[in-house]
Design an enzyme around this catalytic site. Structure first.
Site, PDB file in Angstrom:
ATOM      1  N   LYS A  63       0.900  -1.328  -0.072  1.00 17.35           N
ATOM      2  CA  LYS A  63       0.088   0.126   0.013  1.00 17.35           C
ATOM      3  C   LYS A  63       0.740   1.232  -0.079  1.00 17.35           C
ATOM      4  CE  LYS A  63      -4.135  -2.182   1.337  1.00 17.35           C
ATOM      5  NZ  LYS A  63      -5.344  -2.387   2.252  1.00 17.35           N
ATOM      6  N   ARG A 123      -3.095 -10.254   5.032  1.00 17.67           N
ATOM      7  CA  ARG A 123      -3.464 -10.299   3.864  1.00 17.67           C
ATOM      8  C   ARG A 123      -2.427  -9.787   2.886  1.00 17.67           C
ATOM      9  NH1 ARG A 123      -5.907  -7.072  -0.092  1.00 17.67           N
ATOM     10  NH2 ARG A 123      -7.711  -8.357  -1.508  1.00 17.67           N
TER      11      ARG A 123
HETATM   12  N1  HH2 Z   1      -7.370  -4.343   0.886  1.00 16.82           N
HETATM   13  C1  HH2 Z   1      -7.687  -4.368  -0.228  1.00 16.82           C
HETATM   14  C2  HH2 Z   1      -8.785  -5.098  -0.850  1.00 16.82           C
HETATM   15  N2  HH2 Z   1      -9.519  -5.485  -0.063  1.00 16.82           N
HETATM   16  N3  HH2 Z   1      -9.812  -6.337   2.365  1.00 16.82           N
HETATM   17  C3  HH2 Z   1      -9.696  -6.455   3.640  1.00 16.82           C
HETATM   18  N4  HH2 Z   1     -10.105  -7.129   4.522  1.00 16.82           N
HETATM   19  N5  HH2 Z   1      -8.274  -5.596   4.009  1.00 16.82           N
HETATM   20  C4  HH2 Z   1      -7.874  -5.016   3.323  1.00 16.82           C
HETATM   21  O1  HH2 Z   1      -6.586  -4.306   3.732  1.00 16.82           O
HETATM   22  C5  HH2 Z   1      -8.000  -4.826   1.946  1.00 16.82           C
HETATM   23  C6  HH2 Z   1      -9.116  -5.621   1.335  1.00 16.82           C
HETATM   24  C7  HH2 Z   1      -6.670  -3.660  -1.423  1.00 16.82           C
HETATM   25  O2  HH2 Z   1      -5.863  -4.248  -2.038  1.00 16.82           O
HETATM   26  P1  HH2 Z   1      -6.079  -5.203  -3.188  1.00 16.82           P
HETATM   27  O3  HH2 Z   1      -7.111  -6.263  -3.351  1.00 16.82           O
HETATM   28  O4  HH2 Z   1      -4.418  -5.687  -3.745  1.00 16.82           O
HETATM   29  O5  HH2 Z   1      -6.323  -4.124  -4.234  1.00 16.82           O
HETATM   30  P2  HH2 Z   1      -7.596  -3.688  -5.311  1.00 16.82           P
HETATM   31  O6  HH2 Z   1      -8.579  -3.225  -4.232  1.00 16.82           O
HETATM   32  O7  HH2 Z   1      -7.092  -2.517  -6.129  1.00 16.82           O
HETATM   33  O8  HH2 Z   1      -7.838  -4.959  -6.028  1.00 16.82           O
END
Ligand code: HH2
Length: 377
Positions: A320, A353
């Protein structure tokens, strides 16, 4: 609500001079003005550091002291036996005396072992891995790879939540996610979670074989609460201020940790009132979701406050932007992600995660080897 925080990790004096060697920091929320005034008077008589804020109409008092000092302060201020009892219960949850547990098919989260939730985004636009697994076949291959690398859970998402992301409708999200869920389900025993805010996608994913729901809107939707209650599946309640499209435009908090905990506390209550089993709930501070880099860092520093809620804590720091803000490395965020994740473990995170399973797995093994029971001769 009581939030208890221990000394900051590392050298307490250097990390946070305000602590002055005290053992705990306590935030007492939802007190009446009268009780708050009494507590302030008693605390200053006892020479304890205090600070008062108002958060959404609640008086939030910050007191620093050890547990005996805090208990006697509440008794002297005549807070009533139930408040002292609630403090004791919060302290019990904080210290892990009650333990945290989460059952998933074939695996179990407990306070003693941190788990890795691998991120699998079937999207063209996710902030780190967008496009990498957008193709269905590639997504399944990547899922199997992550299972082989030691993922404890695979979290499958079909809609990016990065700041400014364009929302995707339920039909398109389901089209992306469902075939990957059903295929992976037949090929690996690793439990699958689905990262969605839409009850209809969640329901179809559970039908297709997913065993957990990751809701970044934190169970705000009554339909989502009813679904999770009916299916009896584990659920992640994450805090987000605003919506992905606008959440990073100047988010403001009076006390970010208190406000995040208050939201999680309220959603736990609503979820349990809807029939969700208490041992099926995981909480997540939502790093980067409607938070500046400063808010995310503050939440990480005070992550242990979430232990007062008595639920397993999921932490998503992987790659992040606050990491780049600290290290100055926009491209290379792996090492910063691992450092932040391990700091989170020291503060009580139970599930990490992550995008990078093998690297985090190796670092975690080292951290667990040092911080766990002494098994080496
Ligand atoms: N962060 C993201 C998405 N979902 N869910 C939880 N529970 N906690 C988090 O910190 C979290 C999440 C963002 O990361 P990512 O899935 O890699 O990115 P994107 O939303 O752009 O697909």
């Amino acid at each position: 609500m009581f939030l208890i925080l221990s000394r900051p990790y590392g050298d307490p004096a250097a990390a946070d001079p305000a602590f002055r060697g005290r053992e705990y920091r306590l935030r007492i929320g939802k007190t009446s003005a009268e009780v708050a005034r009494k507590l302030l008077t008693e605390a200053s008589r006892a020479g304890l550091d205090t600070e008062m804020n108002t958060v959404r109409g609640d008086h939030v008092l910050r007191v620093e002291g050890d547990m005996d000092e805090l208990r006697s302060l509440m008794e002297k201020a005549d807070c009533g036996g139930s408040s002292v009892g609630e403090l004791e219960r919060a302290a019990g949850r904080y210290s892990g005396r009650e333990g945290v547990r989460l059952e998933l098919p074939g695996t179990e989260v407990s306070s003693g072992r941190q788990m890795l939730m691998a991120i699998l985004n079937v999207t063209p636009d996710s902030f780190h891995d967008g496009g990498r697994s957008f193709d269905r076949r590639k997504a399944v291959e990547r899922g199997l790879e992550m299972a082989a690398e030691g993922a404890d859970i695979i979290d499958i998402g079909g809609e990016s939540t990065r700041p400014g992301a364009t929302p995707v409708d339920a039909k398109e999200e389901a089209r992306r996610v469902l075939p990957v869920v059903s295929r992976l389900c037949g090929l690996t025993g690793v439990p699958l979670s689905v990262d969605t805010m839409k009850p209809e996608v969640a329901e179809a994913a559970l039908d297709a074989g997913a065993s957990m729901i990751n809701d970044v809107t934190g169970l705000r939707s009554p339909k989502m609460r009813a679904l999770v209650a009916e299916r009896g599946c584990p659920v992640v309640i994450m805090h987000m201020k605003g919506r992905p499209r606008t959440m990073q435009s100047r988010p403001r908090y009076t006390d970010v940790t208190y406000e995040v905990c208050l939201f999680l506390h309220e959603m736990i209550e609503r979820g349990e009132a809807a029939g969700i089993r208490p041992d099926r709930i995981v909480v997540d501070p939502g790093i980067g979701f409607g938070k500046t880099a400063g808010h995310s860092i503050q939440l990480l520093r005070e992550l242990d406050a979430l232990r007062t809620l008595g639920k397993p804590i999921l932490l998503g720091v992987s790659r992040k932007s606050f990491i780049a803000r600290i290290t100055g490395e926009t491209e290379n965020r792996l090492e910063g992600s691992i450092a932040a994740a391990l700091y989170g473990c020291a503060k009580g995170a139970n599930i990490l995660r992550v995008h990078d399973v093998p690297e985090t797995r190796r670092a975690l093994a080292m951290w667990q080897g040092i911080s766990g029971p002494p098994v080496w001769k």
